[in-house]
Design a protein around this motif. Structure first.
Motif, PDB file in Angstrom:
ATOM      1  N   LEU A 188       0.832  -1.193   0.000  1.00 24.47           N
ATOM      2  CA  LEU A 188       0.000   0.000   0.000  1.00 24.47           C
ATOM      3  C   LEU A 188       0.873   1.251   0.000  1.00 24.47           C
ATOM      4  O   LEU A 188       2.048   1.198   0.378  1.00 24.47           O
ATOM      5  CB  LEU A 188      -0.925  -0.003   1.217  1.00 24.47           C
ATOM      6  N   ASP A 189       0.294   2.366  -0.384  1.00 27.24           N
ATOM      7  CA  ASP A 189       1.059   3.612  -0.427  1.00 27.24           C
ATOM      8  C   ASP A 189       1.582   3.999   0.950  1.00 27.24           C
ATOM      9  O   ASP A 189       2.691   4.504   1.074  1.00 27.24           O
ATOM     10  CB  ASP A 189       0.192   4.744  -0.987  1.00 27.24           C
ATOM     11  N   ALA A 190       0.799   3.784   1.982  1.00 25.35           N
ATOM     12  CA  ALA A 190       1.234   4.147   3.333  1.00 25.35           C
ATOM     13  C   ALA A 190       0.722   3.128   4.342  1.00 25.35           C
ATOM     14  O   ALA A 190       1.445   2.242   4.776  1.00 25.35           O
ATOM     15  CB  ALA A 190       0.751   5.554   3.690  1.00 25.35           C
ATOM     16  N   HIS A 191      -0.548   3.240   4.683  1.00 26.31           N
ATOM     17  CA  HIS A 191      -1.141   2.364   5.685  1.00 26.31           C
ATOM     18  C   HIS A 191      -2.484   1.846   5.165  1.00 26.31           C
ATOM     19  O   HIS A 191      -2.817   2.026   4.009  1.00 26.31           O
ATOM     20  CB  HIS A 191      -1.335   3.132   7.004  1.00 26.31           C
ATOM     21  N   GLY A 192      -3.251   1.187   6.052  1.00 24.48           N
ATOM     22  CA  GLY A 192      -4.599   0.758   5.693  1.00 24.48           C
ATOM     23  C   GLY A 192      -4.798  -0.726   5.559  1.00 24.48           C
ATOM     24  O   GLY A 192      -5.885  -1.179   5.201  1.00 24.48           O
ATOM     25  N   GLY A 193      -3.775  -1.541   5.866  1.00 28.98           N
ATOM     26  CA  GLY A 193      -3.867  -2.975   5.636  1.00 28.98           C
ATOM     27  C   GLY A 193      -4.633  -3.761   6.677  1.00 28.98           C
ATOM     28  O   GLY A 193      -5.163  -4.831   6.364  1.00 28.98           O
ATOM     29  N   TYR A 194      -4.728  -3.269   7.908  1.00 23.22           N
ATOM     30  CA  TYR A 194      -5.431  -4.004   8.959  1.00 23.22           C
ATOM     31  C   TYR A 194      -6.929  -3.756   8.818  1.00 23.22           C
ATOM     32  O   TYR A 194      -7.562  -3.120   9.663  1.00 23.22           O
ATOM     33  CB  TYR A 194      -5.003  -3.546  10.349  1.00 23.22           C
ATOM     34  N   ALA A 195      -7.509  -4.252   7.745  1.00 21.65           N
ATOM     35  CA  ALA A 195      -8.907  -3.958   7.447  1.00 21.65           C
ATOM     36  C   ALA A 195      -9.481  -5.021   6.532  1.00 21.65           C
ATOM     37  O   ALA A 195      -8.757  -5.802   5.914  1.00 21.65           O
ATOM     38  CB  ALA A 195      -9.022  -2.579   6.784  1.00 21.65           C
ATOM     39  N   GLU A 196     -10.813  -5.050   6.456  1.00 24.28           N
ATOM     40  CA  GLU A 196     -11.478  -5.993   5.563  1.00 24.28           C
ATOM     41  C   GLU A 196     -11.395  -5.555   4.114  1.00 24.28           C
ATOM     42  O   GLU A 196     -11.539  -6.384   3.208  1.00 24.28           O
ATOM     43  CB  GLU A 196     -12.937  -6.152   5.994  1.00 24.28           C
ATOM     44  N   GLN A 197     -11.153  -4.275   3.884  1.00 25.59           N
ATOM     45  CA  GLN A 197     -10.974  -3.754   2.534  1.00 25.59           C
ATOM     46  C   GLN A 197      -9.861  -2.710   2.555  1.00 25.59           C
ATOM     47  O   GLN A 197      -9.693  -1.988   3.549  1.00 25.59           O
ATOM     48  CB  GLN A 197     -12.263  -3.120   2.005  1.00 25.59           C
ATOM     49  N   ALA A 198      -9.084  -2.655   1.480  1.00 19.84           N
ATOM     50  CA  ALA A 198      -7.979  -1.711   1.394  1.00 19.84           C
ATOM     51  C   ALA A 198      -7.825  -1.248  -0.044  1.00 19.84           C
ATOM     52  O   ALA A 198      -8.206  -1.956  -0.990  1.00 19.84           O
ATOM     53  CB  ALA A 198      -6.683  -2.350   1.884  1.00 19.84           C
ATOM     54  N   VAL A 199      -7.260  -0.077  -0.218  1.00 19.41           N
ATOM     55  CA  VAL A 199      -7.045   0.506  -1.535  1.00 19.41           C
ATOM     56  C   VAL A 199      -5.562   0.458  -1.870  1.00 19.41           C
ATOM     57  O   VAL A 199      -4.706   0.768  -1.038  1.00 19.41           O
ATOM     58  CB  VAL A 199      -7.562   1.956  -1.570  1.00 19.41           C
ATOM     59  N   ALA A 200      -5.248   0.057  -3.112  1.00 16.38           N
ATOM     60  CA  ALA A 200      -3.862  -0.020  -3.565  1.00 16.38           C
ATOM     61  C   ALA A 200      -3.771   0.429  -5.018  1.00 16.38           C
ATOM     62  O   ALA A 200      -4.718   0.286  -5.794  1.00 16.38           O
ATOM     63  CB  ALA A 200      -3.325  -1.445  -3.424  1.00 16.38           C
TER      64      ALA A 200
END
Length: 344
Positions: free
Chosen positions: A92-104
């Motif tokens: 990922l660009d920075a953060h956001g992985g500890y989730a059911e959905q993420a943007v990449a």
């Protein structure tokens, strides 16, 4: 959707499992329905509000996590429709992985090979590429002797497998007798528990006159220094982390006295052969697809991310820690089972 969010810097219990608004993919991005999220020791420092290297402490609130595997569920503007429904792994660009959905971003993604599990893919994208990059730097040859600290960790487990297959005599050093046994099951010829203050003497005796030519140091602190002192003249000392909390302390006199080469092997050094990080990631994923490397994975349900962080900081974890959706998690002793020695 559910995610694990940090509202205040501090201990692991500050990680909260809560509902938040799903992210929307922007230009050139996709939204991934996450099946596995990687956890790194660096994220425990970020959670505490301490930056490290090029990674500053994040603005709050934040969903930590920089690598995910899953299925593309939505497309942003400019993304080809062929991506929809594709199994992918990426950073990922920075953060956001500890989730059911993420943007990449699309350019950060790799297609997951057929029959590869999401947790395997996410273990290889960064941890696997790090291990391969370290091996490139080390340039070990058959007959060499290499010592691997943190031998039952995510990187260490892969290093042992690869070195064993290359015909290198491997010394695995880990914290506790169970982790030492794990190192042996992965392919180490000699294993030691660094919690035993006499472990360097035991390793020296077990080598029967052979000299250690390469050390992979991901622990630092006292253990890293002891490993350096075992290094034979002209050997290579590769620093790639400090799970103990402090990096191995060395002076110029130490390096000269050992006639050794000391390398901070993370960053540009990892790419000395691969050229780009994307190429190194592709190599790592393919190595797992071909069966040459098998990551040791410990799965935690997403809603137990705080436990995962606590175990990582307490050095109780074995292998690569991966978060999986809480509804589908199967957190059992089998998730951390010993791997067979390659070739057996």
């Amino acid at each position: 959707m559910y995610a694990v969010r940090l509202h205040e810097y501090g201990p692991a219990e500050n990680l909260r499992y809560e509902q938040i608004t799903p992210p929307s993919p922007g230009e050139g991005q996709v939204r991934i329905d996450v099946r596995a999220s990687g956890v790194h020791v660096i994220e425990t420092r970020l959670r505490s509000g301490r930056g490290i290297g090029p990674h500053p402490a994040p603005a709050l609130p934040v969903v930590l996590g920089g690598e995910v595997a899953g299925v593309v569920g939505a497309l942003g503007p400019g993304v080809d429709e062929s991506w929809l429904g594709r199994p992918v792994v990426g950073t990922l660009d920075a953060h956001g992985g500890y989730a059911e959905q993420a943007v990449a971003a699309v350019e950060a993604l790799h297609r997951i090979p057929d029959r590869m599990a999401a947790d395997t893919a996410v273990a290889m994208i960064t941890t696997g590429s790090t291990a391969l990059g370290l091996l490139d730097v080390a340039e070990a040859e058959p007959g060499d002797v290499a010592l691997v600290t943190s031998a039952a960790g995510g990187v260490g487990a892969l290093l042992i497998q690869a070195l064993h297959r290359q015909g290198v005599t491997v010394v695995g050093v880990a914290g506790g007798p169970e982790k030492a046994r794990q190192a042996m099951s992965l392919g180490a010829d000699i294993a030691a528990d660094y919690r035993d203050p006499d472990w360097p003497h035991a390793v020296h005796d077990a080598l029967s006159g052979k000299e250690i030519g390469i050390v992979f140091d991901g622990v630092g602190g006292t253990t890293g220094r002891q490993a350096f002192d075992l290094l034979g003249p002209g050997g290579k000392f590769l620093l790639h982390g400090w799970s103990s909390g402090t990096a191995t302390q060395l002076t110029t006199d130490d390096i000269i006295g050992h006639a050794s080469t000391v390398i901070w092997a993370i960053g540009p050094q990892l790419l000395r052969r691969a050229g780009t990080m994307r190429e190194l990631q592709a190599r790592a994923i393919q190595a797992a697809a071909d069966g040459g490397l098998e990551p040791l994975v410990k799965r935690y349900p997403l809603d137990r991310a705080a436990d995962a962080h606590a175990d990582l900081e307490g050095r109780r974890a074995v292998g690569k820690i991966v978060l999986v959706p809480a509804a589908t998690a199967a957190d059992s002793p089998a998730d951390a089972q010993a791997l067979s020695r390659p070739g057996r």
